[in-house]
Design a protein around this motif. Structure first.
Motif, PDB file in Angstrom:
ATOM      1  N   ARG A  49       0.836  -1.209   0.000  1.00  0.00           N
ATOM      2  CA  ARG A  49       0.000   0.000   0.000  1.00  0.00           C
ATOM      3  C   ARG A  49       0.864   1.249   0.000  1.00  0.00           C
ATOM      4  O   ARG A  49       0.570   2.229  -0.679  1.00  0.00           O
ATOM      5  N   ALA A  50       1.948   1.204   0.767  1.00  0.00           N
ATOM      6  CA  ALA A  50       2.814   2.381   0.886  1.00  0.00           C
ATOM      7  C   ALA A  50       3.668   2.586  -0.364  1.00  0.00           C
ATOM      8  O   ALA A  50       3.795   3.715  -0.851  1.00  0.00           O
ATOM      9  N   ILE A  51       4.235   1.530  -0.893  1.00  0.00           N
ATOM     10  CA  ILE A  51       5.125   1.649  -2.048  1.00  0.00           C
ATOM     11  C   ILE A  51       4.342   1.956  -3.322  1.00  0.00           C
ATOM     12  O   ILE A  51       4.748   2.768  -4.142  1.00  0.00           O
ATOM     13  N   LEU A  52       3.213   1.310  -3.481  1.00  0.00           N
ATOM     14  CA  LEU A  52       2.430   1.433  -4.719  1.00  0.00           C
ATOM     15  C   LEU A  52       1.329   2.479  -4.624  1.00  0.00           C
ATOM     16  O   LEU A  52       0.430   2.507  -5.464  1.00  0.00           O
ATOM     17  N   ASP A  53       1.395   3.334  -3.643  1.00  0.00           N
ATOM     18  CA  ASP A  53       0.332   4.295  -3.361  1.00  0.00           C
ATOM     19  C   ASP A  53      -0.154   5.029  -4.608  1.00  0.00           C
ATOM     20  O   ASP A  53      -1.346   5.116  -4.864  1.00  0.00           O
ATOM     21  N   SER A  54       0.749   5.558  -5.397  1.00  0.00           N
ATOM     22  CA  SER A  54       0.348   6.349  -6.566  1.00  0.00           C
ATOM     23  C   SER A  54       0.040   5.494  -7.792  1.00  0.00           C
ATOM     24  O   SER A  54      -0.490   5.998  -8.774  1.00  0.00           O
ATOM     25  N   THR A  55       0.363   4.218  -7.770  1.00  0.00           N
ATOM     26  CA  THR A  55       0.101   3.363  -8.927  1.00  0.00           C
ATOM     27  C   THR A  55      -1.121   2.471  -8.754  1.00  0.00           C
ATOM     28  O   THR A  55      -1.577   1.874  -9.724  1.00  0.00           O
ATOM     29  N   LEU A  56      -1.638   2.384  -7.541  1.00  0.00           N
ATOM     30  CA  LEU A  56      -2.837   1.576  -7.319  1.00  0.00           C
ATOM     31  C   LEU A  56      -4.052   2.289  -7.913  1.00  0.00           C
ATOM     32  O   LEU A  56      -4.060   3.514  -8.023  1.00  0.00           O
ATOM     33  N   PRO A  57      -5.077   1.546  -8.287  1.00  0.00           N
ATOM     34  CA  PRO A  57      -6.298   2.187  -8.790  1.00  0.00           C
ATOM     35  C   PRO A  57      -6.861   3.162  -7.759  1.00  0.00           C
ATOM     36  O   PRO A  57      -6.719   2.967  -6.557  1.00  0.00           O
ATOM     37  N   THR A  58      -7.503   4.216  -8.234  1.00  0.00           N
ATOM     38  CA  THR A  58      -8.030   5.239  -7.329  1.00  0.00           C
ATOM     39  C   THR A  58      -9.309   4.786  -6.628  1.00  0.00           C
ATOM     40  O   THR A  58      -9.592   5.239  -5.526  1.00  0.00           O
ATOM     41  N   GLU A  59     -10.053   3.903  -7.251  1.00  0.00           N
ATOM     42  CA  GLU A  59     -11.267   3.351  -6.644  1.00  0.00           C
ATOM     43  C   GLU A  59     -10.853   2.437  -5.490  1.00  0.00           C
ATOM     44  O   GLU A  59     -10.077   1.496  -5.690  1.00  0.00           O
ATOM     45  N   PRO A  60     -11.337   2.673  -4.244  1.00  0.00           N
ATOM     46  CA  PRO A  60     -10.907   1.866  -3.091  1.00  0.00           C
ATOM     47  C   PRO A  60     -11.138   0.363  -3.266  1.00  0.00           C
ATOM     48  O   PRO A  60     -10.289  -0.440  -2.882  1.00  0.00           O
ATOM     49  N   ALA A  61     -12.265  -0.018  -3.859  1.00  0.00           N
ATOM     50  CA  ALA A  61     -12.530  -1.448  -4.041  1.00  0.00           C
ATOM     51  C   ALA A  61     -11.545  -2.065  -5.023  1.00  0.00           C
ATOM     52  O   ALA A  61     -11.067  -3.192  -4.812  1.00  0.00           O
ATOM     53  N   GLN A  62     -11.207  -1.336  -6.077  1.00  0.00           N
ATOM     54  CA  GLN A  62     -10.234  -1.843  -7.049  1.00  0.00           C
ATOM     55  C   GLN A  62      -8.830  -1.889  -6.452  1.00  0.00           C
ATOM     56  O   GLN A  62      -8.071  -2.812  -6.731  1.00  0.00           O
ATOM     57  N   ALA A  63      -8.507  -0.900  -5.646  1.00  0.00           N
ATOM     58  CA  ALA A  63      -7.198  -0.895  -4.991  1.00  0.00           C
ATOM     59  C   ALA A  63      -7.073  -2.081  -4.050  1.00  0.00           C
ATOM     60  O   ALA A  63      -6.034  -2.761  -4.008  1.00  0.00           O
ATOM     61  N   GLN A  64      -8.140  -2.358  -3.286  1.00  0.00           N
ATOM     62  CA  GLN A  64      -8.123  -3.508  -2.379  1.00  0.00           C
ATOM     63  C   GLN A  64      -8.019  -4.813  -3.166  1.00  0.00           C
ATOM     64  O   GLN A  64      -7.310  -5.731  -2.771  1.00  0.00           O
ATOM     65  N   ALA A  65      -8.708  -4.899  -4.294  1.00  0.00           N
ATOM     66  CA  ALA A  65      -8.629  -6.096  -5.137  1.00  0.00           C
ATOM     67  C   ALA A  65      -7.216  -6.277  -5.692  1.00  0.00           C
ATOM     68  O   ALA A  65      -6.708  -7.403  -5.759  1.00  0.00           O
ATOM     69  N   ALA A  66      -6.566  -5.173  -6.063  1.00  0.00           N
ATOM     70  CA  ALA A  66      -5.188  -5.250  -6.560  1.00  0.00           C
ATOM     71  C   ALA A  66      -4.245  -5.756  -5.477  1.00  0.00           C
ATOM     72  O   ALA A  66      -3.369  -6.585  -5.741  1.00  0.00           O
ATOM     73  N   LEU A  67      -4.435  -5.280  -4.242  1.00  0.00           N
ATOM     74  CA  LEU A  67      -3.592  -5.737  -3.129  1.00  0.00           C
ATOM     75  C   LEU A  67      -3.880  -7.185  -2.785  1.00  0.00           C
ATOM     76  O   LEU A  67      -2.956  -7.957  -2.476  1.00  0.00           O
ATOM     77  N   THR A  68      -5.145  -7.574  -2.835  1.00  0.00           N
ATOM     78  CA  THR A  68      -5.513  -8.959  -2.546  1.00  0.00           C
ATOM     79  C   THR A  68      -4.914  -9.897  -3.594  1.00  0.00           C
ATOM     80  O   THR A  68      -4.444 -10.984  -3.264  1.00  0.00           O
ATOM     81  N   GLY A  69      -4.902  -9.481  -4.851  1.00  0.00           N
ATOM     82  CA  GLY A  69      -4.297 -10.286  -5.910  1.00  0.00           C
ATOM     83  C   GLY A  69      -2.788 -10.303  -5.855  1.00  0.00           C
ATOM     84  O   GLY A  69      -2.143 -11.209  -6.389  1.00  0.00           O
ATOM     85  N   LEU A  70      -2.212  -9.304  -5.209  1.00  0.00           N
ATOM     86  CA  LEU A  70      -0.755  -9.213  -5.101  1.00  0.00           C
ATOM     87  C   LEU A  70      -0.175 -10.262  -4.157  1.00  0.00           C
ATOM     88  O   LEU A  70       0.890 -10.819  -4.418  1.00  0.00           O
ATOM     89  N   VAL A  71      -0.881 -10.566  -3.086  1.00  0.00           N
ATOM     90  CA  VAL A  71      -0.355 -11.491  -2.075  1.00  0.00           C
ATOM     91  C   VAL A  71      -0.034 -12.876  -2.656  1.00  0.00           C
ATOM     92  O   VAL A  71       1.050 -13.410  -2.397  1.00  0.00           O
ATOM     93  N   PRO A  72      -0.911 -13.484  -3.470  1.00  0.00           N
ATOM     94  CA  PRO A  72      -0.541 -14.784  -4.057  1.00  0.00           C
ATOM     95  C   PRO A  72       0.668 -14.702  -5.001  1.00  0.00           C
ATOM     96  O   PRO A  72       1.462 -15.636  -5.075  1.00  0.00           O
ATOM     97  N   ARG A  73       0.828 -13.571  -5.688  1.00  0.00           N
ATOM     98  CA  ARG A  73       1.996 -13.417  -6.566  1.00  0.00           C
ATOM     99  C   ARG A  73       3.278 -13.291  -5.742  1.00  0.00           C
ATOM    100  O   ARG A  73       4.320 -13.826  -6.119  1.00  0.00           O
ATOM    101  N   ILE A  74       3.188 -12.592  -4.604  1.00  0.00           N
ATOM    102  CA  ILE A  74       4.355 -12.513  -3.709  1.00  0.00           C
ATOM    103  C   ILE A  74       4.668 -13.907  -3.175  1.00  0.00           C
ATOM    104  O   ILE A  74       5.828 -14.309  -3.109  1.00  0.00           O
ATOM    105  N   ASP A  75       3.638 -14.636  -2.796  1.00  0.00           N
ATOM    106  CA  ASP A  75       3.821 -15.990  -2.286  1.00  0.00           C
ATOM    107  C   ASP A  75       4.511 -16.865  -3.331  1.00  0.00           C
ATOM    108  O   ASP A  75       5.441 -17.614  -3.010  1.00  0.00           O
ATOM    109  N   ALA A  76       4.086 -16.771  -4.586  1.00  0.00           N
ATOM    110  CA  ALA A  76       4.703 -17.560  -5.665  1.00  0.00           C
ATOM    111  C   ALA A  76       6.153 -17.134  -5.879  1.00  0.00           C
ATOM    112  O   ALA A  76       7.032 -17.986  -6.085  1.00  0.00           O
TER     113      ALA A  76
END
Length: 168
Positions: A49-76
């Motif tokens: 959230r802190a690093i990607l602050d300006s690159t995340l979608p501006t819509e809160p629900a889309q930003a949360q979805a982007a972060l939720t999708g990020l965790v499995p990619r970090i895990d991989a």
């Protein structure tokens, strides 16, 4: 107190903190069987959230979805690391998952879930500009893992102006 007494007290205190942090990281690792623990997921979500602050979608629900999708990619990404790198990352995440480790290494008082974006950004900036190699390496590891996992998804490429791979 004399100067020498203060120096001895500081050295003893630092040793105790290092031993306590190391023991905590061994007892509460950031990775279990090569996968992120819930505490490690909290660390990465907050850091992202802190690093990607300006690159995340501006819509809160889309930003949360982007972060939720990020965790499995970090895990991989973490699972693809060599065993020695996984062990070091596990120690780092275990340490950052504790209150004492978070305060000492990142300089962040609130826990990862309740910290604001600005607080995490300030903690990361402090790590990035630190003269201590451990803090700087910790920042670089967190930054690189978040960036690599986020921008590995094709949906983030337009943010960079990258049209995607050329068809040959």
């Amino acid at each position: 107190m004399q100067r020498r007494t203060w120096l001895k007290l500081g050295a003893v205190s630092a040793t105790v903190l290092i031993l306590a942090g190391g023991a905590t990281a061994l007892l509460q690792p950031g990775l279990r069987q090569g996968r992120l623990t819930p505490g490690a997921q909290d660390v990465f979500t907050s850091v992202a959230r802190a690093i990607l602050d300006s690159t995340l979608p501006t819509e809160p629900a889309q930003a949360q979805a982007a972060l939720t999708g990020l965790v499995p990619r970090i895990d991989a990404l973490v699972q693809a690391l060599p065993p020695h790198a996984q062990a070091e990352l596990s120690q780092l995440l275990g340490l950052l998952g504790t209150g004492l480790g978070r305060r000492t290494l990142a300089g962040l008082a609130p826990d990862w879930r309740s910290a604001s974006v600005a607080e995490v950004q300030q903690a990361l900036q402090s790590m990035r500009s630190s003269r201590l190699g451990l803090r700087l390496q910790s920042y670089q590891a967190l930054h690189d893992i978040v960036g690599a996992a986020y921008f590995s998804d094709a949906s983030t490429w337009p943010t960079l102006g990258y049209p995607g791979p050329l068809t040959i």
